[in-house]
Design a protein around this motif. Structure first.
Motif, PDB file in Angstrom:
ATOM      1  N   TRP A 153       0.812  -1.218   0.000  1.00  0.00           N
ATOM      2  CA  TRP A 153       0.000   0.000   0.000  1.00  0.00           C
ATOM      3  C   TRP A 153       0.843   1.263   0.000  1.00  0.00           C
ATOM      4  O   TRP A 153       0.367   2.334  -0.375  1.00  0.00           O
ATOM      5  N   MET A 157       2.665   3.222  -7.435  1.00  0.00           N
ATOM      6  CA  MET A 157       2.400   2.436  -8.632  1.00  0.00           C
ATOM      7  C   MET A 157       3.427   2.734  -9.722  1.00  0.00           C
ATOM      8  O   MET A 157       3.779   1.871 -10.516  1.00  0.00           O
ATOM      9  N   ASN A 172      -9.076  -8.508   4.234  1.00  0.00           N
ATOM     10  CA  ASN A 172      -9.402  -8.768   2.838  1.00  0.00           C
ATOM     11  C   ASN A 172     -10.911  -8.868   2.678  1.00  0.00           C
ATOM     12  O   ASN A 172     -11.548  -9.743   3.273  1.00  0.00           O
ATOM     13  N   ALA A 222     -12.010  -8.158  -3.552  1.00  0.00           N
ATOM     14  CA  ALA A 222     -11.073  -7.500  -4.465  1.00  0.00           C
ATOM     15  C   ALA A 222     -10.304  -6.373  -3.797  1.00  0.00           C
ATOM     16  O   ALA A 222      -9.354  -5.844  -4.356  1.00  0.00           O
ATOM     17  N   THR A 279      -5.728  -1.286  -0.755  1.00  0.00           N
ATOM     18  CA  THR A 279      -5.235  -1.792  -2.034  1.00  0.00           C
ATOM     19  C   THR A 279      -6.377  -2.566  -2.685  1.00  0.00           C
ATOM     20  O   THR A 279      -7.260  -3.097  -2.003  1.00  0.00           O
ATOM     21  N   GLY A 280      -6.370  -2.643  -4.012  1.00  0.00           N
ATOM     22  CA  GLY A 280      -7.432  -3.351  -4.704  1.00  0.00           C
ATOM     23  C   GLY A 280      -7.018  -3.743  -6.105  1.00  0.00           C
ATOM     24  O   GLY A 280      -6.113  -3.159  -6.692  1.00  0.00           O
ATOM     25  N   SER A 281      -7.683  -4.763  -6.638  1.00  0.00           N
ATOM     26  CA  SER A 281      -7.416  -5.235  -7.987  1.00  0.00           C
ATOM     27  C   SER A 281      -8.735  -5.612  -8.645  1.00  0.00           C
ATOM     28  O   SER A 281      -9.510  -6.404  -8.088  1.00  0.00           O
ATOM     29  N   ILE A 317      -7.044  -3.523 -13.753  1.00  0.00           N
ATOM     30  CA  ILE A 317      -6.874  -2.262 -13.017  1.00  0.00           C
ATOM     31  C   ILE A 317      -6.504  -2.545 -11.562  1.00  0.00           C
ATOM     32  O   ILE A 317      -7.128  -3.387 -10.902  1.00  0.00           O
ATOM     33  N   SER A 318      -5.496  -1.829 -11.063  1.00  0.00           N
ATOM     34  CA  SER A 318      -5.078  -1.935  -9.662  1.00  0.00           C
ATOM     35  C   SER A 318      -5.074  -0.550  -9.029  1.00  0.00           C
ATOM     36  O   SER A 318      -4.785   0.446  -9.704  1.00  0.00           O
ATOM     37  N   ARG A 332      -4.084   1.726  -5.216  1.00  0.00           N
ATOM     38  CA  ARG A 332      -3.482   1.806  -3.893  1.00  0.00           C
ATOM     39  C   ARG A 332      -3.766   3.195  -3.332  1.00  0.00           C
ATOM     40  O   ARG A 332      -3.763   4.174  -4.082  1.00  0.00           O
ATOM     41  N   TRP A 375      -2.975   0.301 -14.931  1.00  0.00           N
ATOM     42  CA  TRP A 375      -3.655  -0.581 -15.872  1.00  0.00           C
ATOM     43  C   TRP A 375      -2.603  -1.402 -16.601  1.00  0.00           C
ATOM     44  O   TRP A 375      -1.605  -0.851 -17.087  1.00  0.00           O
ATOM     45  N   LYS A 407       1.820  -1.490 -19.670  1.00  0.00           N
ATOM     46  CA  LYS A 407       1.374  -1.027 -18.354  1.00  0.00           C
ATOM     47  C   LYS A 407       1.465   0.491 -18.279  1.00  0.00           C
ATOM     48  O   LYS A 407       2.438   1.087 -18.740  1.00  0.00           O
TER      49      LYS A 407
END
Length: 406
Positions: A149, A153, A183, A186, A225-227, A231-232, A234, A285, A291
């Protein structure tokens, strides 16, 4: 604040040890242990623009170039069970001695921007983390390597270089504390707590011959954080607090060497509470080797008029980072950019802009990476006249070799 922060950390740590110990006992029959390692080395040329490095913009000094070398090596030991994990990482890194300094020495040193000078350094670091991971919950304590986190990126660190790695100014590498995460599919949400200040608490440094120090420091950082497919995301929201102390006695003329908090002629230790808050948000992305990543960050330290002066403003820093990775031939091309603005408690905005171009070529067990980096520092003022100095640009080209050793 000090007592509450440390008592809270102690209670959380005790609870962690109780539950983690239980998990360790249940899983002792099936731990896995691994040792991994890597080594990076680089050699290249650094060009330093040392113009306008004095009290007069006209008194330019000659620029120069020199060879630079760097190396870094890591050894990691990991012990893991179904519900627990322990990690110990040893890192050693060093760089050759250089003769460079700041292109805008007077202003940039105060503003805490990247100096861009060649450098002499060697260091070894030990990171140690213990994690308890029952189900969707994750709790860790230790001196962290830098959790996901807190990693930008658009980050592109391989090993130290003369220009620096400004994009990591809010990263938690080397910070000791506690981190709890949950958690929810996603997305992972959590909060980190430390008795250190990251990125800062607002210490203004020194006032004439009087030195300021910080203590009672703390950081509380909600994070996410997420995915979602390609797409990701933070994000973090650091909140810091501490106390600035005057630790220098008054000597000579009281009006010059006064206590920065209580005023002229006072030579007793005095204190002032300080605080800071900010944000960092990253979005990436990635699809088929292509990327694109972006990070936005900002942090504000509350001013202390008695230290910074009656006309002081809150110290505000704002950063933007971009990165693009594109497959090309046998390897991939990376282009990264980072910019930060910093008003250093005043009306002048100091700037630093870094650009990195890198081509990674995999070859057998080693990566061969030619890299070009440049940084431009601006906004500096001549100490005597207050006239704006010329922006300075420093650049570096190097060849990096990167290989696993274990």
């Amino acid at each position: 604040m000090r007592s509450l922060s440390r008592i809270s950390l102690a209670i959380l740590a005790m609870g962690f040890l109780v539950f983690a110990g239980s998990a360790f006992a249940q899983d002792m029959a099936k731990p896995t242990m691994t040792i991994t390692g890597d080594i990076d080395a680089a050699f290249g040329s650094f060009s330093f623009d040392k113009s306008s490095d004095s009290s007069s913009p006209a008194a330019n000094q000659k620029a120069y170039s020199e060879f630079v070398t760097s190396y870094e090596s890591n050894i990691r030991f990991t012990w893991k069970t179904d519900e627990a994990q322990a990690i110990v990482r040893y890192r050693v890194r060093a760089n050759n001695e250089g003769s460079g300094g700041s292109g805008n020495a007077a202003a940039n040193a105060t503003a805490s921007l990247q100096s861009g000078g060649a450098f002499a350094s060697s260091a070894d670091d030990v990171y140690h983390e213990v994690w308890w991971t029952p189900g969707a919950f994750k709790l860790g304590i230790g001196k962290f390597q830098g959790q996901a986190w807190s990693q930008p990126m658009a980050g592109e660190y391989i090993l130290n270089n003369p220009i620096g790695e400004g994009v990591y100014w809010m990263n938690w590498t080397g910070i000791a504390g506690l981190d709890a995460e949950y958690n929810v599919g996603a997305v992972q949400v959590g909060v980190a707590i430390s008795s250190q200040c990251r990125p800062s608490c607002g210490n203004a440094g020194s006032n004439n011959t009087v030195k300021n120090t910080e203590d009672n420091t703390s950081s509380i950082v909600p994070h996410l954080t997420g995915s979602f497919g390609a797409i990701s995301i933070r994000a973090q929201l650091p909140q810091t607090a501490g106390t600035i102390n005057n630790s220098g006695a008054v000597t000579g003329t009281p009006s010059v060497n006064a206590d920065p908090i209580k005023g002229a002629g006072i030579d007793k230790t005095s204190s002032k509470a300080v605080s800071g808050s900010g944000y960092q948000f990253g979005l990436a992305w990635a699809q088929g080797g292509l990327k694109v990543a972006v990070d936005l960050s900002g942090f504000t330290d509350a001013k202390v008029n008695e230290i910074n002066g009656s006309t002081a403003k809150d110290r505000s820093r704002a950063g933007t980072a971009l990165r693009v990775d594109v497959p090309a031939g046998p390897g991939s091309v990376m282009l990264a950019y980072f910019a930060i603005d910093d008003n250093n408690f005043g009306a002048t905005t100091y700037t630093s802009n870094e650009t990195t171009l890198r081509y990674t070529i995999p070859a057998s067990f080693i990566n061969i990476i030619p890299e070009f980096r440049t940084v431009t520092n601006g906004g500096a003022l001549a100490p005597a006249s207050g006239t704006k100095l010329k922006d300075t640009t420093n650049s570096e080209f190097r060849l990096i070799l990167q290989a696993p050793i274990l």
